[in-house]
Design an enzyme around this catalytic site. Sequence first.
Site, PDB file in Angstrom:
ATOM      1  N   THR A 176       4.289   6.082  11.368  1.00  0.00           N
ATOM      2  CA  THR A 176       4.064   4.979  12.291  1.00  0.00           C
ATOM      3  C   THR A 176       5.364   4.239  12.580  1.00  0.00           C
ATOM      4  OG1 THR A 176       1.823   4.722  11.409  1.00  0.00           O
ATOM      5  CG2 THR A 176       2.719   2.881  12.677  1.00  0.00           C
ATOM      6  N   THR A 177       6.129   3.938  11.539  1.00  0.00           N
ATOM      7  CA  THR A 177       7.408   3.255  11.701  1.00  0.00           C
ATOM      8  C   THR A 177       8.380   4.078  12.531  1.00  0.00           C
ATOM      9  OG1 THR A 177       7.079   2.166   9.562  1.00  0.00           O
ATOM     10  CG2 THR A 177       9.320   2.174  10.431  1.00  0.00           C
ATOM     11  N   TYR A 226      -3.032  10.406   5.005  1.00  0.00           N
ATOM     12  CA  TYR A 226      -2.494   9.116   5.435  1.00  0.00           C
ATOM     13  C   TYR A 226      -3.632   8.320   6.074  1.00  0.00           C
ATOM     14  CZ  TYR A 226       0.491   5.957   8.300  1.00  0.00           C
ATOM     15  OH  TYR A 226       1.084   4.880   8.925  1.00  0.00           O
ATOM     16  N   LYS A 280      -1.612   8.204   1.123  1.00  0.00           N
ATOM     17  CA  LYS A 280      -0.807   7.063   1.576  1.00  0.00           C
ATOM     18  C   LYS A 280      -1.782   6.116   2.252  1.00  0.00           C
ATOM     19  CE  LYS A 280       2.798   5.744   4.898  1.00  0.00           C
ATOM     20  NZ  LYS A 280       1.979   4.727   5.609  1.00  0.00           N
ATOM     21  N   TYR A 294      -8.219   7.476  17.159  1.00  0.00           N
ATOM     22  CA  TYR A 294      -8.853   6.995  18.387  1.00  0.00           C
ATOM     23  C   TYR A 294     -10.332   7.391  18.463  1.00  0.00           C
ATOM     24  CZ  TYR A 294      -9.608   5.706  23.258  1.00  0.00           C
ATOM     25  OH  TYR A 294     -10.099   5.133  24.404  1.00  0.00           O
ATOM     26  N   VAL A 312       5.168   3.249   0.258  1.00  0.00           N
ATOM     27  CA  VAL A 312       5.749   3.746   1.501  1.00  0.00           C
ATOM     28  C   VAL A 312       6.045   2.522   2.348  1.00  0.00           C
ATOM     29  CG1 VAL A 312       5.496   5.254   3.488  1.00  0.00           C
ATOM     30  CG2 VAL A 312       4.412   5.869   1.322  1.00  0.00           C
TER      31      VAL A 312
END
Length: 294
Positions: A46-47, A137, A166, A109, A208
Amino acid sequence: MKKLYGVITAMTTPFTADNKVDVAALEAQTEYLIQKGVQCLYPCGTTGEMYLMSAEERELVAETVVKKAAGRVTVFIHVGAMDQDETIRLAQHAQKIGADGVGVVTPSYFTVDEKAMVEYYKTVCAALPEDFPVYVYVIPQLAHNDVSAETMEKIAAACKNVVGVKYSFADMRRINDYLHVRGGNFSVVPGADDLFLPCLACGCDGVVSGCSGPFPEAFVNVYKAFQSGDLAAARKAQVEATKLVKVMQFGGDMSIFKNILTFRGVPGGHMRKPLMDLDEADVAKLKETVAPYL
């Protein structure tokens, strides 16, 4: 199988002014983080603005980080994509280039039920060697779909190479539940930077952390103190780390990360549209705010 541990930095992806992946800046960021003492690198999450990149660009980022790290730290590539076939492509690519493992975000989504969730991970994991580690994740606030501890138990039972989760939601009860998956032989790494020390104390393997990208030292200090058994020093280090997390708005705007990296001599690069760079006034304000920590 290798697992994530310690300070696992969720890396940003630097883009040039003409919207290309800035390979040189990414190499500089990789070296910076290694020299600062983080234990693991986690690009393309995401980052790292993963959904805003093509598969080819994500492969370029993965190759750049793995090559530059050269085995000095553990590197897991996040490979989850909107399309299952693309997820498999990216996972197989990560394994081929020598990454230590992968993270795979839940389907996003569109709502999926437990059966579809388990089947998704079974299919992705079946496309990889049984000894190539995979982290599920879970980030329900962004991906829409959640994974209960009971469903995670089913995923772990069906997928031998799923070694952990995660979990990027600040729910200590869920974290504790995940720690009991597979009879307690399950790696849990939270994504809430400010809960690093509490999660270590509960039995988590690391964090993380996007906020450890610009300021890795504070998080490295937490882990070192905890590992040495000095809880007083670990608490003090966590207080300092949490101050920085708040300054960086809990990772809500990756442009903050990129600008602080630039302040520290590592080219942070630009954001990719529709995400926006900070304007000049906001950059000046941010620099003033973080000046004591630079």
